[in-house]
Structure formats: C-alpha cells, structure tokens
Design a protein around this motif. Structure first.
Motif, PDB file in Angstrom:
ATOM      1  N   ASN A 164       0.821  -1.210   0.000  1.00 20.04           N
ATOM      2  CA  ASN A 164       0.000   0.000   0.000  1.00 20.04           C
ATOM      3  C   ASN A 164       0.854   1.260   0.000  1.00 20.04           C
ATOM      4  O   ASN A 164       0.364   2.347   0.302  1.00 20.04           O
ATOM      5  CB  ASN A 164      -0.937  -0.003   1.218  1.00 20.04           C
ATOM      6  N   ALA A 165       2.135   1.103  -0.336  1.00 20.62           N
ATOM      7  CA  ALA A 165       3.060   2.238  -0.303  1.00 20.62           C
ATOM      8  C   ALA A 165       2.682   3.279  -1.350  1.00 20.62           C
ATOM      9  O   ALA A 165       2.216   2.950  -2.447  1.00 20.62           O
ATOM     10  CB  ALA A 165       4.491   1.747  -0.552  1.00 20.62           C
ATOM     11  N   THR A 166       2.916   4.544  -0.991  1.00 20.72           N
ATOM     12  CA  THR A 166       2.731   5.629  -1.951  1.00 20.72           C
ATOM     13  C   THR A 166       3.862   5.577  -2.981  1.00 20.72           C
ATOM     14  O   THR A 166       5.026   5.375  -2.633  1.00 20.72           O
ATOM     15  CB  THR A 166       2.741   6.983  -1.228  1.00 20.72           C
ATOM     16  N   ILE A 167       3.499   5.780  -4.241  1.00 22.91           N
ATOM     17  CA  ILE A 167       4.461   5.620  -5.341  1.00 22.91           C
ATOM     18  C   ILE A 167       4.572   6.938  -6.098  1.00 22.91           C
ATOM     19  O   ILE A 167       3.571   7.626  -6.318  1.00 22.91           O
ATOM     20  CB  ILE A 167       3.996   4.508  -6.304  1.00 22.91           C
ATOM     21  N   LEU A 168       5.777   7.282  -6.486  1.00 16.89           N
ATOM     22  CA  LEU A 168       6.012   8.464  -7.310  1.00 16.89           C
ATOM     23  C   LEU A 168       6.625   8.026  -8.634  1.00 16.89           C
ATOM     24  O   LEU A 168       7.745   7.512  -8.674  1.00 16.89           O
ATOM     25  CB  LEU A 168       6.942   9.454  -6.602  1.00 16.89           C
ATOM     26  N   LEU A 169       5.876   8.212  -9.711  1.00 16.22           N
ATOM     27  CA  LEU A 169       6.356   7.898 -11.059  1.00 16.22           C
ATOM     28  C   LEU A 169       6.928   9.159 -11.673  1.00 16.22           C
ATOM     29  O   LEU A 169       6.258  10.197 -11.723  1.00 16.22           O
ATOM     30  CB  LEU A 169       5.206   7.383 -11.925  1.00 16.22           C
ATOM     31  N   THR A 170       8.166   9.092 -12.131  1.00 11.65           N
ATOM     32  CA  THR A 170       8.812  10.253 -12.732  1.00 11.65           C
ATOM     33  C   THR A 170       9.244   9.910 -14.155  1.00 11.65           C
ATOM     34  O   THR A 170       9.472   8.746 -14.488  1.00 11.65           O
ATOM     35  CB  THR A 170      10.035  10.698 -11.914  1.00 11.65           C
ATOM     36  N   GLY A 171       9.364  10.939 -14.959  1.00  9.53           N
ATOM     37  CA  GLY A 171       9.784  10.735 -16.340  1.00  9.53           C
ATOM     38  C   GLY A 171       9.156  11.774 -17.242  1.00  9.53           C
ATOM     39  O   GLY A 171       8.212  12.480 -16.859  1.00  9.53           O
ATOM     40  N   GLU A 172       9.649  11.856 -18.448  1.00  6.63           N
ATOM     41  CA  GLU A 172       9.145  12.834 -19.397  1.00  6.63           C
ATOM     42  C   GLU A 172       7.696  12.536 -19.760  1.00  6.63           C
ATOM     43  O   GLU A 172       7.202  11.422 -19.558  1.00  6.63           O
ATOM     44  CB  GLU A 172      10.014  12.814 -20.664  1.00  6.63           C
ATOM     45  N   SER A 173       7.017  13.534 -20.296  1.00  9.44           N
ATOM     46  CA  SER A 173       5.644  13.339 -20.759  1.00  9.44           C
ATOM     47  C   SER A 173       5.613  12.287 -21.859  1.00  9.44           C
ATOM     48  O   SER A 173       6.497  12.241 -22.713  1.00  9.44           O
ATOM     49  CB  SER A 173       5.065  14.651 -21.288  1.00  9.44           C
ATOM     50  N   GLY A 174       4.591  11.450 -21.805  1.00  4.76           N
ATOM     51  CA  GLY A 174       4.422  10.445 -22.846  1.00  4.76           C
ATOM     52  C   GLY A 174       5.160   9.151 -22.608  1.00  4.76           C
ATOM     53  O   GLY A 174       5.167   8.276 -23.474  1.00  4.76           O
ATOM     54  N   THR A 175       5.787   8.982 -21.435  1.00 10.36           N
ATOM     55  CA  THR A 175       6.554   7.759 -21.176  1.00 10.36           C
ATOM     56  C   THR A 175       5.687   6.623 -20.631  1.00 10.36           C
ATOM     57  O   THR A 175       6.191   5.535 -20.372  1.00 10.36           O
ATOM     58  CB  THR A 175       7.709   8.031 -20.195  1.00 10.36           C
ATOM     59  N   GLY A 176       4.392   6.872 -20.441  1.00  9.85           N
ATOM     60  CA  GLY A 176       3.489   5.798 -20.035  1.00  9.85           C
ATOM     61  C   GLY A 176       3.248   5.720 -18.546  1.00  9.85           C
ATOM     62  O   GLY A 176       2.986   4.644 -18.006  1.00  9.85           O
ATOM     63  N   LYS A 177       3.281   6.868 -17.858  1.00  4.93           N
ATOM     64  CA  LYS A 177       3.130   6.847 -16.401  1.00  4.93           C
ATOM     65  C   LYS A 177       1.745   6.359 -15.972  1.00  4.93           C
ATOM     66  O   LYS A 177       1.618   5.607 -15.009  1.00  4.93           O
ATOM     67  CB  LYS A 177       3.440   8.233 -15.835  1.00  4.93           C
ATOM     68  N   GLU A 178       0.705   6.789 -16.693  1.00  2.00           N
ATOM     69  CA  GLU A 178      -0.633   6.323 -16.303  1.00  2.00           C
ATOM     70  C   GLU A 178      -0.806   4.832 -16.573  1.00  2.00           C
ATOM     71  O   GLU A 178      -1.458   4.125 -15.796  1.00  2.00           O
ATOM     72  CB  GLU A 178      -1.729   7.117 -17.022  1.00  2.00           C
ATOM     73  N   MET A 179      -0.228   4.321 -17.650  1.00  2.00           N
ATOM     74  CA  MET A 179      -0.318   2.890 -17.918  1.00  2.00           C
ATOM     75  C   MET A 179       0.378   2.086 -16.820  1.00  2.00           C
ATOM     76  O   MET A 179      -0.108   1.029 -16.404  1.00  2.00           O
ATOM     77  CB  MET A 179       0.286   2.569 -19.289  1.00  2.00           C
ATOM     78  N   VAL A 180       1.511   2.585 -16.339  1.00  2.00           N
ATOM     79  CA  VAL A 180       2.204   1.906 -15.250  1.00  2.00           C
ATOM     80  C   VAL A 180       1.352   1.947 -13.988  1.00  2.00           C
ATOM     81  O   VAL A 180       1.230   0.943 -13.266  1.00  2.00           O
ATOM     82  CB  VAL A 180       3.586   2.552 -15.006  1.00  2.00           C
ATOM     83  N   ALA A 181       0.736   3.099 -13.702  1.00  2.00           N
ATOM     84  CA  ALA A 181      -0.122   3.209 -12.530  1.00  2.00           C
ATOM     85  C   ALA A 181      -1.282   2.219 -12.606  1.00  2.00           C
ATOM     86  O   ALA A 181      -1.633   1.567 -11.611  1.00  2.00           O
ATOM     87  CB  ALA A 181      -0.648   4.642 -12.395  1.00  2.00           C
ATOM     88  N   ARG A 182      -1.881   2.099 -13.774  1.00  2.00           N
ATOM     89  CA  ARG A 182      -2.993   1.158 -13.941  1.00  2.00           C
ATOM     90  C   ARG A 182      -2.511  -0.289 -13.791  1.00  2.00           C
ATOM     91  O   ARG A 182      -3.229  -1.137 -13.254  1.00  2.00           O
ATOM     92  CB  ARG A 182      -3.659   1.361 -15.299  1.00  2.00           C
ATOM     93  N   ALA A 183      -1.318  -0.566 -14.252  1.00  2.00           N
ATOM     94  CA  ALA A 183      -0.775  -1.924 -14.109  1.00  2.00           C
ATOM     95  C   ALA A 183      -0.561  -2.263 -12.644  1.00  2.00           C
ATOM     96  O   ALA A 183      -0.861  -3.372 -12.194  1.00  2.00           O
ATOM     97  CB  ALA A 183       0.534  -2.041 -14.895  1.00  2.00           C
ATOM     98  N   ILE A 184      -0.029  -1.311 -11.876  1.00  2.00           N
ATOM     99  CA  ILE A 184       0.177  -1.535 -10.446  1.00  2.00           C
ATOM    100  C   ILE A 184      -1.158  -1.810  -9.761  1.00  2.00           C
ATOM    101  O   ILE A 184      -1.285  -2.721  -8.934  1.00  2.00           O
ATOM    102  CB  ILE A 184       0.889  -0.324  -9.806  1.00  2.00           C
ATOM    103  N   HIS A 185      -2.161  -1.009 -10.088  1.00  2.00           N
ATOM    104  CA  HIS A 185      -3.481  -1.203  -9.482  1.00  2.00           C
ATOM    105  C   HIS A 185      -4.096  -2.537  -9.892  1.00  2.00           C
ATOM    106  O   HIS A 185      -4.597  -3.289  -9.038  1.00  2.00           O
ATOM    107  CB  HIS A 185      -4.410  -0.059  -9.893  1.00  2.00           C
ATOM    108  N   LYS A 186      -4.041  -2.836 -11.169  1.00  2.00           N
ATOM    109  CA  LYS A 186      -4.707  -4.031 -11.685  1.00  2.00           C
ATOM    110  C   LYS A 186      -4.117  -5.315 -11.125  1.00  2.00           C
ATOM    111  O   LYS A 186      -4.828  -6.300 -10.911  1.00  2.00           O
ATOM    112  CB  LYS A 186      -4.616  -4.049 -13.220  1.00  2.00           C
TER     113      LYS A 186
END
Length: 463
Positions: A164-186
């Motif tokens: 349940n740790a808080t996660i910080l995704l960093t990187g340039e725009s368009g690198t797929g941060k929301e897709m990674v977030a959805r993968a973690i949740h799913k």
C-alpha cells in the motif's frame, strides 16, 4: 445498490410526494423545478434516472428529454403527464423515453416502472464497467519492452504492486506513467476497487480543492448539490495524481494531510471523513528542483517519494521501439479495419534514428497516422510523417558531435535544443499551440510557459 433519481416538476408538492415515496425504497431523490435547473443537477451529480413532467414553463418535458438524450444518451427518462393521450406517450417513446406514467398515478405502478428503469440503468453501467476493464487490460498489455531500462520498471512494478506504499512515477511526458499506474493497481491487492485518475494540470485552480475533496451544497456559487470528491471516489482503491508538480501550493498542504492522516474535509463541510486510498503520483518535473525554488512542499515530496519509479524516455530504450510500433500497428489497424503485418526495414530504421521527444505517446500517434495512409499490409518509410526525416537534433548528439567543443553554457545549449523542438512542433501543427503541446507530450500550461520563457511569438512562426 444505492440509486440517485432526479424528479423534475414545477409543482413543489408533487416533487415532495415523489421524493417521499421513492426514498422509502432506499433511493436518493434530487428535485428540480424546471428543465434548466435539472440540467445543472445532471452536470454535477451521478443520476441514474430522471422523472420529468410533460408540461412545464420554459423548457418543457419533451425539450428536456431531447437535451438529456443528446448529453447523457444512456440515462433513462420517465415522462409524467396529466394528458395521457396515446399521441403523447408514443411521441415520448420515439424520442427516447424509457417509459411514461399518467397523472394521477398509482404508487405501486410508479414503483414498478422506476424499478424497471433502474434495472435497465444497472445493466448499462455493468456493460460500461466491463468495457472499461477490457480497455484497462489493453492498456496494461501496452507495457511492452525488453530493454534493460524497461525491465527495471517491470521489476519495480512487481515489487510494489501488493503493498500500500505511496508511489512516485517520474519521467518525461508520454513515457506511459498512467499505464504503469494502472498496471500496479490491476495486479495489486486493490484490483477489485476503483482506480480514479486526476490530471492536476487540467483542472482550474479554483475548482481543484472541490474536485479532490468534494463539497457541500451551497459551499460556493454553482454548488447546487453535494459532490463527492476524488478521494472518496477512490476509497479502498487507488488514486492516481498525474502532473502532481502542477498542483498549487495552498492545496499541497491539504493533500499532505490526507496522505498522512487519511482524513479529508469537503469544502463547506466541517465534518472530517476518513479515507483508505493508495496514492500513485506522477510528474514530468524535477520536484527536488521545485522544492529548492519554493514551488513544491518539501514534506509533501518526501511523503510521495516513498517508492520512486523513474520511467525511461523512449530514446533510452531504442530496442523497444520496434515491438511497441508493431503492437500499436496491430491494435490500431484492427480498429481502422486494416490488417497491418509489420514495418519495412527502412521504416524501422527511420523510427530508430528519431529522438521521440513525445515518447510513447508520440510513437503511437505516428503509427496511427502511418496505419491510415499505408496502402499495403506493410508500413513503408514513405508512410511515416515527414518530420521523422527532418534534421532535428537526435537524442545522442543533440548538442555535441564527434570533434566538437563542449559549449561553455549548458543551460543556454539546452534552451536552444528545447526551442528547436518547440519550433518544429509549431511548424508541424501549423501554429496550433494545443496540437503542438500534444505532439511533444507536455501540457498546454507547460507549453505556454516555455513559449514565454524562450521568447517565442507564435504569430511570427512561418506556417
């Protein structure tokens, strides 16, 4: 399941009667005295059914029905009329009404009609949820790549997904941060609970607090009803805060408290609410630099940075370009009714040479365009956008080439590269700033900031 029903009638006594009758079945009832008021309620509340009078001053029942079918096509509407002619009933059904009831009506008949309409609404919601889950699966399937830098991302996802740790995704725009977030949740321990995404840069600053924490009716002008905020929507699930670096400083303190104490306070409501939310934040900014510049709270930064996952730029994982492009061509080709089997060697070489400032998002847009214009099953180099072959600086030699002298001012050199990319994007988008921002994968707000910082005047761009 709790349902929300909106009753629209210019007779307050009838609204009260219906509210009393429906609330006995566990239904939350909202009321409106006319069609315009009803539309305002629909804009801020999650309504499952509308019951509206046929004849009202101003916007009458048929006009309201037409507006609802235009704006909320899957929302069922029951029409009430004291003029229960066959003509009115048939006309309302033809215009999209779920059913009609005649006034004066029998309460049992009303309950049956409302129950059928809500069952219909539940079926539509289930279908929407299943489609959303399928879309989510497709997005997770898009986490494609076997480069060393991307394997580190996949390993990090696997390490943190059950916590349940808080996660910080960093990187340039368009690198797929929301897709990674959805993968973690799913693939985590909250997969069967809501995933709620908020773009902190896309919501006006004056509405951001209400959007996050909700508000009570009358808390401010335009608050016509109570509203549930994103934290409560994501209760027991995951809240994804995209572009967290764009969040105004005053709101950062309230976000910090929500993360530390798991307590929120809706606008205009002194009562505190407990929430159980797993937060994943994302940014394309250097938050430590923002902290040093007093643009981001240091305590919030460390609260978010419990488990950081840096996402590599596409130019740093060149070997992943080909499999990603093939994946996009397959899915986008199927959508467009085309069977794309792959890319020619020349096309793959051109894509590998390009620096992809917009990262995966830009690659997807590029492949989508190539899929549309391709005349055969294989995408050729001439099907790719012309800007891939322009003399824009490449990732590895944007500033230096072999034998050149290192420039004395790094900031000035980087500004020249940034300016070159923005000018190229403006030229390609014919000066349309929103399109240029999307092309290079940054928000419009960030794009306007860069225009001002670099002294670029759009009206002077040669189109």
């Amino acid at each position: 399941m709790t349902h929300n029903v909106l009753v629209v009638d210019d007779e307050p006594k009838l609204c009260d009667l219906l509210a009393s009758a429906l609330s006995q079945n566990g239904i939350t009832v909202f009321t409106a005295g006319n069609g315009l008021h009803a539309l305002k309620v629909l804009e801020v509340e999650d309504i499952d059914l509308v019951i509206t009078d046929w004849r009202m001053p101003g916007m009458d029942g048929p006009q309201l029905l037409a507006e609802i079918k235009s704006r909320f096509p899957q929302l069922p509407v029951i029409v009430m009329t004291a003029y229960s002619t066959v003509k009115n009933a048939v006309q309302s059904m033809r215009n999209g009404a779920f059913d009609y009831i005649a006034k004066p009506f029998d309460i049992d008949e009303l309950d049956i009609t409302v129950s059928k309409a809500l069952q219909f609404r539940d079926i539509l919601k289930d279908n929407q949820r299943m489609r959303a889950e399928l879309d989510e699966h497709r997005q997770i399937d898009s986490l494609i790549g076997d480069s060393q830098s991307f394997r580190r991302v996949l390993h990090a996802i696997d390490s943190v997904r059950e916590s349940n740790a808080t996660i910080l995704l960093t990187g340039e725009s368009g690198t797929g941060k929301e897709m990674v977030a959805r993968a973690i949740h799913k693939h985590g321990n909250r997969a069967d609970k809501p995933f709620v995404a908020v773009n902190c840069a896309a919501i006006p600053e004056g509405l951001l607090e209400s959007e996050m924490f909700g508000h009570r009716k009358g808390a401010f002008t335009g608050a016509v009803a109570d509203r549930v905020g994103r934290f409560m929507q994501a209760d027991k699930g995951t809240l994804f805060l995209d572009e967290i670096g764009e969040m105004p400083l005053p709101l950062q303190a309230k976000i910090l408290r929500a993360l530390q104490e798991r307590i929120i306070e809706p606008v205009g409501d002194p009562r505190e609410r407990k929430v159980d939310v797993r937060v994943i934040a994302a940014t394309n900014k250097n938050l430590l630099e923002a902290v040093a510049n007093k643009e981001f709270r240091e305590d919030l930064y460390y609260r978010l940075n419990v488990f950081p996952i840096p996402l590599p730029a596409l130019r740093e994982r060149i070997e992943d370009i080909a499999p990603l492009a093939r994946h996009f061509a397959h899915t986008l080709g199927a959508t467009a009714g085309k069977r794309i089997t792959g890319f020619s060697p020349e096309a793959l070489q051109a894509m590998a040479r390009y620096s992809w400032p917009g990262n995966i998002r830009e690659l997807q847009n590029c492949v989508e365009r190539a899929t549309i214009v391709a005349s055969g099953a294989v995408i050729e180099d001439h099907d790719l956008p012309a800007y891939l072959f322009a003399s824009a600086p490449a990732a590895g030699n944007a500033i230096l080439s072999e034998g050149t002298r290192v420039p004395p001012d790094l900031e000035a050199a980087l500004a020249e590269v940034e300016k070159a990319y923005i000018l190229a994007a403006l030229a390609q988008s014919n000066g349309v700033q929103a399109a240029a921002a999307q092309l290079i994968g940054i928000s419009e707000r960030s794009f306007w900031y860069r225009l001002k910082k670099l002294g670029i005047h759009v009206d002077k761009i040669i189109r």
